[in-house]
Scaffold this active site. Structure first.
Site, PDB file in Angstrom:
ATOM      1  N   SER A  78       0.797  -1.244   0.000  1.00  0.00           N
ATOM      2  CA  SER A  78       0.000   0.000   0.000  1.00  0.00           C
ATOM      3  C   SER A  78       0.822   1.284   0.000  1.00  0.00           C
ATOM      4  CB  SER A  78      -0.914   0.029   1.215  1.00  0.00           C
ATOM      5  OG  SER A  78      -2.137  -0.556   0.897  1.00  0.00           O
ATOM      6  N   LYS A  81       0.625   3.665  -2.789  1.00  0.00           N
ATOM      7  CA  LYS A  81      -0.466   4.646  -2.911  1.00  0.00           C
ATOM      8  C   LYS A  81       0.069   6.073  -2.817  1.00  0.00           C
ATOM      9  CE  LYS A  81      -3.842   1.287  -1.361  1.00  0.00           C
ATOM     10  NZ  LYS A  81      -4.238   0.424  -0.257  1.00  0.00           N
ATOM     11  N   TYR A 202      -2.467  -1.442 -10.726  1.00  0.00           N
ATOM     12  CA  TYR A 202      -2.469  -1.374  -9.257  1.00  0.00           C
ATOM     13  C   TYR A 202      -1.728  -2.576  -8.668  1.00  0.00           C
ATOM     14  CZ  TYR A 202      -4.182  -1.725  -4.473  1.00  0.00           C
ATOM     15  OH  TYR A 202      -4.247  -1.864  -3.105  1.00  0.00           O
ATOM     16  N   VAL A 272       0.910  -3.857   3.716  1.00  0.00           N
ATOM     17  CA  VAL A 272       0.816  -5.191   4.335  1.00  0.00           C
ATOM     18  C   VAL A 272       2.056  -6.053   4.080  1.00  0.00           C
ATOM     19  CG1 VAL A 272      -1.710  -5.341   4.492  1.00  0.00           C
ATOM     20  CG2 VAL A 272      -0.557  -6.117   2.409  1.00  0.00           C
TER      21      VAL A 272
HETATM   22  N1  GLN Z   1      -1.931  -5.235  -2.482  1.00  0.00           N
HETATM   23  C1  GLN Z   1      -2.652  -5.094  -1.236  1.00  0.00           C
HETATM   24  C2  GLN Z   1      -4.133  -5.129  -1.507  1.00  0.00           C
HETATM   25  O1  GLN Z   1      -4.538  -4.567  -2.465  1.00  0.00           O
HETATM   26  C3  GLN Z   1      -2.253  -3.808  -0.614  1.00  0.00           C
HETATM   27  C4  GLN Z   1      -2.969  -3.579   0.669  1.00  0.00           C
HETATM   28  C5  GLN Z   1      -2.130  -3.020   1.772  1.00  0.00           C
HETATM   29  O2  GLN Z   1      -0.909  -2.977   1.750  1.00  0.00           O
HETATM   30  N2  GLN Z   1      -2.817  -2.651   2.815  1.00  0.00           N
HETATM   31  O3  GLN Z   1      -4.888  -5.745  -0.795  1.00  0.00           O
END
Ligand code: GLN
Length: 319
Positions: A78, A81, A202, A272
């Site tokens: 994430s 982002k 993404y 994550v």
């Molecule tokens: N690739 C993960 C997802 O889309 C990213 C989520 C995260 O890092 N919180 O679920």
């Protein structure tokens, strides 16, 4: 004026106190890894060593500190982002971005779809999955994946950033919830590019490999108002970096953003994969600890940052 800022943040040269605080934070973080769990909903992430922990600090005087697994490569998840938002602001501008995504904390889990369908047509903010996917759709017909990777390398001062193919495959194979999000956005008529192309971009951005060191560089550029302190080059416009920082502060730690804001008080973004980037006053801090808390934040990184912020007085609202 410059002197004043330096003195206020106490980092002109690294004092023994700063070194001691980071060293304590490293041990606090490492000790807390046992309380977390490695993400497994993307199967490839489950292979990470739950006891790993790395910490890297870079300040705008060129000082650095590093501990533990600071050179281990892991997927950005994430934290991409932040890169996506910075790119959208750069290539689409402020209105061209926020006509398509809101700037409100959702208070929900990062992958939640609930409020998007119940209360709104536009995703709440670019730091949750729905918002990042929507923001990617603003770029999908404008920039190639390679161009976005180059931008990420520039922001992170890391030419070693590449697509982790195994993570990408795993992400692709297990990404039905994100596909549901992209098709929901399409059904509402707000998605700005082809859904499959958008969600694929993404997935790829989430699968970029970084280190705690690269995240510290990213944090420092953001902390430094968008200027790379090493080259002196502006990488993000000042008005855009303010927006990025604000959204990191209010939304960067998922549904723990409020508490992290109170306890640590610096713009931050987690992933994550176990990464955490912090844009603290005068310094960038990158952390890696794949054992996560129930919100999906690195447990070691959060504990470590609580200590660093408290001991060094980094909370941005201590004025
Ligand atoms: N690739 C993960 C997802 O889309 C990213 C989520 C995260 O890092 N919180 O679920």
């Amino acid at each position: 004026m410059e002197k004043e800022t330096e003195n206020k943040n106490n980092i002109t040269a690294l004092s023994a106190n700063v070194e001691r605080v980071f060293s304590e934070a490293y041990y606090i973080g490492r000790a807390s890894t046992a309380k977390g769990v490695v993400a497994s909903y993307i199967p490839e992430l489950a292979k990470a060593d739950p006891t790993a922990f790395g910490l890297f600090m870079l300040d705008n005087n060129g000082n650095s500190l590093c501990f533990g697994d600071f050179e281990t490569r892991f997927s950005i998840q994430s934290i991409c982002k932040v890169v996506i938002l910075a790119a959208a602001l750069k290539y689409r501008g402020f209105r061209g971005t926020f006509d398509h995504v809101m700037m409100e904390p959702s208070g929900d889990a990062f992958n939640s779809i609930l409020k998007l369908d119940m209360r709104s047509n536009l995703p709440f903010n670019p730091m949750i999955n729905a918002g990042a996917i929507q923001t990617v759709s603003l770029l999908a017909d404008l920039l190639s994946f390679d161009e976005l990777v180059s931008f990420a390398r520039e922001l992170c001062h890391d030419e070693g950033i590449v697509l982790d193919e195994a993570v990408y495959k795993s992400e692709f194979d297990s990404g039905d919830r994100n596909r549901a999000i992209v098709y929901l956005l399409k059904s509402k008529g707000v998605l700005m590019a082809d859904p499959d192309k958008t969600v694929d971009l993404y997935f790829k951005m989430c699968s970029l490999s970084v280190t705690a060191r690269s995240l510290a560089s990213l944090g420092l550029v953001i902390s430094n108002g968008g200027i790379d302190p090493v080259s002196g080059m502006r990488l993000i416009e000042a008005e855009h970096v303010r927006t990025v920082k604000s959204l990191m502060f209010t939304c960067g730690m998922y549904d723990f953003s409020g508490e992290f804001g109170v306890r640590v008080g610096v713009p931050a973004k987690s992933g994550v994969g176990g990464g955490l980037v912090c844009a603290a006053p005068g310094m960038g801090i990158g952390l890696y600890g794949p054992a996560l808390d129930p919100f999906g934040n690195s447990i070691a990184a959060v504990k470590s940052m609580e200590h660093i912020s408290e001991k060094l007085g980094l909370h941005v609202f201590d004025y």
